[in-house]
Motif scaffolding. Sequence first.
Motif, PDB file in Angstrom:
ATOM      1  N   THR A 128      56.801  17.641  17.143  1.00 25.73           N
ATOM      2  CA  THR A 128      56.250  18.990  17.225  1.00 25.73           C
ATOM      3  C   THR A 128      57.206  20.045  16.670  1.00 25.73           C
ATOM      4  OG1 THR A 128      57.002  19.082  19.509  1.00 25.73           O
ATOM      5  CG2 THR A 128      54.682  18.570  19.168  1.00 25.73           C
ATOM      6  N   ALA A 129      58.506  19.797  16.791  1.00 21.60           N
ATOM      7  CA  ALA A 129      59.472  20.777  16.276  1.00 21.60           C
ATOM      8  C   ALA A 129      59.327  20.900  14.761  1.00 21.60           C
ATOM      9  CB  ALA A 129      60.888  20.348  16.641  1.00 21.60           C
ATOM     10  N   GLU A 130      59.195  19.735  14.087  1.00 22.65           N
ATOM     11  CA  GLU A 130      59.054  19.794  12.629  1.00 22.65           C
ATOM     12  C   GLU A 130      57.698  20.417  12.256  1.00 22.65           C
ATOM     13  OE1 GLU A 130      59.439  16.169  10.402  1.00 22.65           O
ATOM     14  OE2 GLU A 130      59.148  17.261   8.518  1.00 22.65           O
ATOM     15  N   ALA A 131      56.658  20.041  13.023  1.00 21.62           N
ATOM     16  CA  ALA A 131      55.331  20.606  12.745  1.00 21.62           C
ATOM     17  C   ALA A 131      55.383  22.134  12.856  1.00 21.62           C
ATOM     18  CB  ALA A 131      54.312  20.037  13.722  1.00 21.62           C
ATOM     19  N   GLU A 132      56.091  22.618  13.871  1.00 22.94           N
ATOM     20  CA  GLU A 132      56.173  24.065  14.070  1.00 22.94           C
ATOM     21  C   GLU A 132      56.971  24.729  12.946  1.00 22.94           C
ATOM     22  OE1 GLU A 132      57.038  25.118  18.048  1.00 22.94           O
ATOM     23  OE2 GLU A 132      57.006  27.260  17.624  1.00 22.94           O
TER      24      GLU A 132
ATOM     25  N   MET B 112      47.471  25.770  14.303  1.00 22.88           N
ATOM     26  CA  MET B 112      48.486  24.775  14.671  1.00 22.88           C
ATOM     27  C   MET B 112      49.500  25.368  15.651  1.00 22.88           C
ATOM     28  SD  MET B 112      49.789  21.809  14.599  1.00 22.88           S
ATOM     29  CE  MET B 112      48.980  20.817  13.366  1.00 22.88           C
ATOM     30  N   LEU B 113      49.963  26.592  15.371  1.00 21.75           N
ATOM     31  CA  LEU B 113      50.929  27.218  16.284  1.00 21.75           C
ATOM     32  C   LEU B 113      50.300  27.447  17.662  1.00 21.75           C
ATOM     33  CD1 LEU B 113      52.875  29.835  14.125  1.00 21.75           C
ATOM     34  CD2 LEU B 113      53.596  27.557  14.832  1.00 21.75           C
ATOM     35  N   GLY B 114      49.019  27.770  17.670  1.00 21.79           N
ATOM     36  CA  GLY B 114      48.302  27.968  18.940  1.00 21.79           C
ATOM     37  C   GLY B 114      48.214  26.686  19.728  1.00 21.79           C
ATOM     38  N   VAL B 115      47.888  25.603  19.043  1.00 20.39           N
ATOM     39  CA  VAL B 115      47.759  24.298  19.720  1.00 20.39           C
ATOM     40  C   VAL B 115      49.124  23.864  20.275  1.00 20.39           C
ATOM     41  CG1 VAL B 115      47.314  21.851  19.308  1.00 20.39           C
ATOM     42  CG2 VAL B 115      45.740  23.559  18.419  1.00 20.39           C
ATOM     43  N   LEU B 116      50.164  24.041  19.468  1.00 21.09           N
ATOM     44  CA  LEU B 116      51.496  23.643  19.923  1.00 21.09           C
ATOM     45  C   LEU B 116      51.941  24.472  21.124  1.00 21.09           C
ATOM     46  CD1 LEU B 116      53.270  23.196  16.450  1.00 21.09           C
ATOM     47  CD2 LEU B 116      52.600  21.378  18.028  1.00 21.09           C
ATOM     48  N   ALA B 117      51.621  25.772  21.084  1.00 26.92           N
ATOM     49  CA  ALA B 117      51.981  26.641  22.217  1.00 26.92           C
ATOM     50  C   ALA B 117      51.201  26.249  23.468  1.00 26.92           C
ATOM     51  CB  ALA B 117      51.692  28.097  21.857  1.00 26.92           C
TER      52      ALA B 117
ATOM     53  N   ARG C 181      47.891  33.294  18.813  1.00 25.74           N
ATOM     54  CA  ARG C 181      47.713  32.495  17.587  1.00 25.74           C
ATOM     55  C   ARG C 181      46.283  31.999  17.444  1.00 25.74           C
ATOM     56  NH1 ARG C 181      51.604  33.358  13.838  1.00 25.74           N
ATOM     57  NH2 ARG C 181      53.659  33.338  14.793  1.00 25.74           N
ATOM     58  N   LEU C 182      45.723  31.479  18.526  1.00 21.77           N
ATOM     59  CA  LEU C 182      44.354  30.963  18.438  1.00 21.77           C
ATOM     60  C   LEU C 182      43.363  32.104  18.212  1.00 21.77           C
ATOM     61  CD1 LEU C 182      44.486  28.252  21.247  1.00 21.77           C
ATOM     62  CD2 LEU C 182      44.341  27.854  18.784  1.00 21.77           C
TER      63      LEU C 182
END
Lengths: 419, 281
Positions: B152-156, B175-180, B192-193
Amino acid sequence: MTDGDRLEGLRAAVELSPDNHALRLVLAESLREAGETGDALTEFERVLDAGALPRDEAIQVGTDAAHAGRLQLAARCLELARNSGVIGGTAGLEDLLTALLADSGAVRRIDGPEPDDSVTRRVSVAEEARTFADVGGLDDVKQAIHRTIVLPYQRPDLFEHYGRRAGGGVLLFGPPGCGKTLLARATAGECGAPFLNLRIEDVLAPYFGVSEQRLHQGFDEARASAPCVLFLDEIDTLAYARRNQRGAGVGRAMVDQLLQELDAIGADNRGLLVLGATNVPWDVDDALQRPGRFDRVVFVPPPDTEARRRVLEIALRDRPSVGIDLDALAERTPMFSGADLCAVIERAVDAAIDEALTSGHEVPITQRHIEVAMRSARATTLDWLRTARNYTEFANEGGRYDEVRAYLDQREMRKLLRR
Amino acid sequence: MSSLQLAAHLLNVGRPEDALRELQRLGPDEAGSVNALCLRGYAHLNTGSLDAAVHDARAGLQAAPDDIELHYLLSITETQRGDLAAAEAAILAALGYAADDAELLAQYSRVLMRGGQLEKAGRVLAAAGASDPRSQEVLRCRIDLAYLRGDTAEAEGLTHLLLADDAESVRGHQMLGVLALERGDLPVAETRLGEAVRLDPVHDEVADSARAAQILQRPYYWPVRFFDRFGAAQTWVVAICLILGLRAAGLTVAAGILGLTWMIVCAWSWAAGSRLEHQLR
């Protein structure tokens, strides 16, 4: 007491007290009810001279006067109706007067011939005989349009006093098939202004720079006809959000050009009302919705019960039908668009034809056929309304979509939108 | 203005139904042209008529077997249909004509990711990145790959790169919304979402996630947040172990209080969860 006695009594009272305008008004109304239109109009005219004619009476008196050939009085009544902000019937009375004036040899308004190389499609005044009276229901929307769009044309003095000019940009949006185009035309009819239609097919060209040139030409034609209404139907096809555009198509350049035209860079947009209509406001470039461009947004919701009844009535017109309860059907079809309602009637017609083929004799369309058609009917606006709910919830900057949110937050609406 | 040009424009502005209507107006000769079949294929793909899209792509390829765009269209459509073998065959055929094309390589990596071949997808994406280091499509695929790998760190980090290049990228905000949301950072998830919904409001599930992130921040929903954050199964195991442990240690009163508290939290969580579902409906 007979009607004659009552009228005599009223006449005597008015003679005794000629400045009692309320009494004169009662006399005028009584004369009208008794069929003495000529005398009634004379009395109404005196009340009008005294400035005591109620605004609600203006259209009726004006129409009677026009039919009686008293065009001067009719024109004064029309002026009173306009100045006092009467919506219903104003455009109808104006059309009646125009027709009568034309018959009498006078010319009130001339639409010039459309040049051969014109980009816009000019709809002639005769062709554009639509007014708000032709749009069933949607009273709130009509009221909003009247106040923000029609009145500045009808009362330029009042609006200029407050530094507000006729024209500008208004964006109509709502689900497909719910009368945006009809409303736009009716708006033009109410304003009594020429109506120019500019569509993507008229603008798009395969050669570099030509599409923007045509768009500019369309606006120039409209400016030359001002005061007029320039209608950009499906404006998202002309001004698709640049963030969604890929590659170097004509889209971006067209949005830039449209922005220039709306900002009137190097031109004068006075008296030019640009009406845009779209089903997908979220796909319209954000820059278009900034102040000075399409800064007024009018939501056109699905037809209300009255409008649905009217659509059903029209769809069944000239077709053999018997015993169909249109009121009940209109009640049962909330959120149905005009197209959805027509589809219901078409399916009912198919069912009647099937029955005629099976039984060997022609049968009229009945409630039973409607019931068959209703089994597979659904409101196609619901998907749109769900998307609109998503959008207005997260994109309602500055309360721009408060009106839509209020509409979608209604208890019944929430129930309908529940998945 | 020909119908073909108008259809291409309508497709470009997100009106595939209108594009199809316009394409129906073409004469028989023009309707059978590779260009028309390609446009119709994309229009069908965008309206969700995958079988029709495959049919058009294949019909076009019969007339022009070396048309890269048609191979690409076929691969995308077959991926969506779930026929990964056909999707791979189509994209490999396209790569046979343009082996270094970043977009084609990115599509190949998508097929591989869909098939669970993450290592191979990574290698293909490395080649795509070398071919066009600025390609947004490649960057989007790298984000997906990092997410699928659980990194997730790399995805972010990659998503921030994407947004630096295109601040209105729906995928980036989503993507940032889902990760958060996954790490329990509800305010960021809501922002984000919400932005993703503003930019593209047609996806109800994203809008529901944004609403959930908004609602869950209210104090009443703290048990739901608690279970979401630490996982329901893990929390249950820890709670039961603690209660049994206290009992075994002879601390029956403490075990009783903890058990009672646990039951209240569970009941509260159940009520709050039901209310959340109701509010989202």
